[in-house]
Design a protein around this motif. Structure first.
Motif, PDB file in Angstrom:
ATOM      1  N   GLU A  90      43.962  26.771  37.228  1.00 18.00           N
ATOM      2  CA  GLU A  90      43.398  27.934  37.445  1.00 18.00           C
ATOM      3  C   GLU A  90      43.616  28.351  38.925  1.00 18.00           C
ATOM      4  N   GLU A 120      41.513  35.905  36.664  1.00 17.26           N
ATOM      5  CA  GLU A 120      41.475  34.713  37.080  1.00 17.26           C
ATOM      6  C   GLU A 120      40.319  34.130  37.953  1.00 17.26           C
ATOM      7  N   HIS A 123      37.842  33.368  35.353  1.00 15.99           N
ATOM      8  CA  HIS A 123      37.862  32.275  34.968  1.00 15.99           C
ATOM      9  C   HIS A 123      37.367  31.084  35.768  1.00 15.99           C
TER      10      HIS A 123
HETATM   11 FE   LIG Z   1      43.314  32.000  33.928  1.00 15.53          FE
END
Ligand SMILES: [Fe+2]
Ligand SMILES: [Fe+2]
Length: 151
Positions: A90, A120, A123
Protein backbone atom coordinates in the motif's frame (compact mmCIF):
# COMPACT_ATOMS: atom_id res chain seq x y z
CA UNK A 1 -23.32 5.67 24.30
CA UNK A 2 -22.59 3.70 27.46
CA UNK A 3 -25.83 2.11 28.65
CA UNK A 4 -27.36 -1.05 27.16
CA UNK A 5 -30.28 0.81 25.58
CA UNK A 6 -28.12 3.14 23.56
CA UNK A 7 -25.90 0.21 22.47
CA UNK A 8 -28.98 -1.69 21.28
CA UNK A 9 -30.17 1.43 19.51
CA UNK A 10 -26.80 1.92 17.87
CA UNK A 11 -26.72 -1.76 16.79
CA UNK A 12 -30.17 -1.37 15.22
CA UNK A 13 -29.07 1.76 13.39
CA UNK A 14 -25.87 0.14 12.12
CA UNK A 15 -28.04 -2.74 10.92
CA UNK A 16 -30.12 -0.21 8.99
CA UNK A 17 -26.99 1.40 7.58
CA UNK A 18 -25.83 -1.99 6.25
CA UNK A 19 -29.25 -2.60 4.68
CA UNK A 20 -29.32 0.80 3.02
CA UNK A 21 -25.79 0.33 1.63
CA UNK A 22 -26.85 -3.06 0.23
CA UNK A 23 -29.91 -1.46 -1.39
CA UNK A 24 -27.70 1.21 -2.92
CA UNK A 25 -25.42 -1.53 -4.29
CA UNK A 26 -28.44 -3.14 -6.00
CA UNK A 27 -29.77 0.17 -7.34
CA UNK A 28 -26.33 1.08 -8.66
CA UNK A 29 -26.15 -2.32 -10.37
CA UNK A 30 -29.39 -1.53 -12.26
CA UNK A 31 -28.09 1.88 -13.30
CA UNK A 32 -24.77 0.39 -14.43
CA UNK A 33 -26.60 -2.15 -16.58
CA UNK A 34 -28.66 0.55 -18.27
CA UNK A 35 -25.95 3.17 -18.74
CA UNK A 36 -24.56 3.53 -22.24
CA UNK A 37 -21.36 5.43 -21.47
CA UNK A 38 -18.52 3.15 -20.40
CA UNK A 39 -17.01 5.97 -18.32
CA UNK A 40 -20.30 6.41 -16.46
CA UNK A 41 -20.45 2.64 -15.89
CA UNK A 42 -17.00 2.52 -14.34
CA UNK A 43 -17.51 5.61 -12.16
CA UNK A 44 -20.76 4.08 -10.89
CA UNK A 45 -18.95 0.82 -10.25
CA UNK A 46 -16.38 2.73 -8.19
CA UNK A 47 -19.21 4.20 -6.10
CA UNK A 48 -20.68 0.72 -5.79
CA UNK A 49 -17.40 -0.57 -4.33
CA UNK A 50 -17.62 2.22 -1.75
CA UNK A 51 -21.14 1.16 -0.83
CA UNK A 52 -19.88 -2.40 -0.34
CA UNK A 53 -17.03 -0.97 1.72
CA UNK A 54 -19.46 1.00 3.88
CA UNK A 55 -21.53 -2.15 4.45
CA UNK A 56 -18.31 -3.94 5.51
CA UNK A 57 -17.38 -1.09 7.84
CA UNK A 58 -20.88 -1.42 9.28
CA UNK A 59 -20.33 -5.15 9.81
CA UNK A 60 -17.00 -4.40 11.53
CA UNK A 61 -18.81 -1.93 13.79
CA UNK A 62 -21.42 -4.57 14.64
CA UNK A 63 -18.67 -7.02 15.63
CA UNK A 64 -17.20 -4.41 17.96
CA UNK A 65 -20.65 -3.67 19.38
CA UNK A 66 -21.03 -7.40 20.07
CA UNK A 67 -17.60 -7.32 21.78
CA UNK A 68 -16.25 -10.02 19.51
CA UNK A 69 -12.56 -10.08 18.69
CA UNK A 70 -11.57 -9.11 15.17
CA UNK A 71 -7.97 -10.20 15.42
CA UNK A 72 -7.83 -13.22 17.70
CA UNK A 73 -4.63 -14.01 19.66
CA UNK A 74 -4.07 -17.39 17.91
CA UNK A 75 -4.18 -16.12 14.36
CA UNK A 76 -2.32 -12.97 15.21
CA UNK A 77 1.20 -13.91 14.08
CA UNK A 78 0.17 -15.19 10.66
CA UNK A 79 -2.22 -12.30 10.14
CA UNK A 80 0.52 -9.92 11.20
CA UNK A 81 2.81 -11.10 8.38
CA UNK A 82 0.08 -10.64 5.78
CA UNK A 83 -0.87 -7.24 7.12
CA UNK A 84 2.76 -6.15 7.05
CA UNK A 85 3.09 -7.29 3.43
CA UNK A 86 -0.14 -5.53 2.51
CA UNK A 87 0.94 -2.36 4.28
CA UNK A 88 4.28 -2.30 2.42
CA UNK A 89 2.44 -2.76 -0.87
CA UNK A 90 0.00 0.00 0.00
CA UNK A 91 2.82 2.37 0.89
CA UNK A 92 4.60 1.85 -2.45
CA UNK A 93 1.31 2.00 -4.33
CA UNK A 94 0.29 5.25 -2.64
CA UNK A 95 3.52 6.89 -3.82
CA UNK A 96 2.93 5.53 -7.33
CA UNK A 97 -0.61 6.94 -7.41
CA UNK A 98 0.70 10.31 -6.20
CA UNK A 99 3.10 10.30 -9.15
CA UNK A 100 0.35 9.47 -11.68
CA UNK A 101 -1.78 12.23 -10.18
CA UNK A 102 0.97 14.77 -10.77
CA UNK A 103 1.27 13.85 -14.46
CA UNK A 104 -2.03 15.31 -15.68
CA UNK A 105 -3.85 18.64 -15.62
CA UNK A 106 -7.08 17.25 -17.12
CA UNK A 107 -9.72 17.87 -14.42
CA UNK A 108 -11.61 14.60 -14.96
CA UNK A 109 -8.37 12.59 -14.72
CA UNK A 110 -7.12 14.63 -11.77
CA UNK A 111 -10.42 13.95 -10.02
CA UNK A 112 -10.20 10.21 -10.60
CA UNK A 113 -6.56 9.91 -9.44
CA UNK A 114 -7.35 12.11 -6.45
CA UNK A 115 -10.11 9.67 -5.39
CA UNK A 116 -7.71 6.73 -5.57
CA UNK A 117 -4.99 8.60 -3.69
CA UNK A 118 -7.39 9.66 -0.91
CA UNK A 119 -8.52 6.03 -0.52
CA UNK A 120 -4.93 4.77 -0.43
CA UNK A 121 -4.23 7.19 2.41
CA UNK A 122 -7.18 5.74 4.31
CA UNK A 123 -6.06 2.17 3.61
CA UNK A 124 -2.71 2.98 5.15
CA UNK A 125 -4.31 4.43 8.28
CA UNK A 126 -6.62 1.42 8.65
CA UNK A 127 -3.81 -1.11 8.19
CA UNK A 128 -1.58 0.71 10.66
CA UNK A 129 -4.42 0.65 13.15
CA UNK A 130 -5.10 -3.04 12.51
CA UNK A 131 -1.47 -3.82 13.21
CA UNK A 132 -1.06 -1.75 16.33
CA UNK A 133 -4.42 -1.74 18.12
CA UNK A 134 -6.72 -4.31 19.54
CA UNK A 135 -10.37 -4.12 18.63
CA UNK A 136 -12.27 -5.42 21.59
CA UNK A 137 -13.21 -2.70 24.06
CA UNK A 138 -10.18 -0.60 23.17
CA UNK A 139 -9.69 2.46 25.32
CA UNK A 140 -10.69 5.42 23.22
CA UNK A 141 -7.36 7.19 23.81
CA UNK A 142 -5.49 4.53 21.78
CA UNK A 143 -7.43 5.33 18.62
CA UNK A 144 -5.90 8.72 17.97
CA UNK A 145 -4.51 7.74 14.54
CA UNK A 146 -7.94 7.01 13.08
CA UNK A 147 -10.02 9.34 15.24
CA UNK A 148 -7.93 12.40 14.52
CA UNK A 149 -9.97 14.57 16.86
CA UNK A 150 -8.23 12.78 19.76
CA UNK A 151 -4.78 13.77 18.53
FE1 LIG B 1 -5.05 0.34 -1.29
FE1 LIG C 1 -22.37 4.54 1.55
Amino acid sequence: MTNENSIDELKAMVGRLIKIEEEVVDLTEKTINQAESVTVKYLLKAIQHDSRKHADFGRAALEILEFKKIVGPQERKEVWELLKKHDDMEKRHREFVAEIRSLTKTPALKYIFEQIWADEKKHHAILETLMTKRFEKDPVAQWGALLNYYD
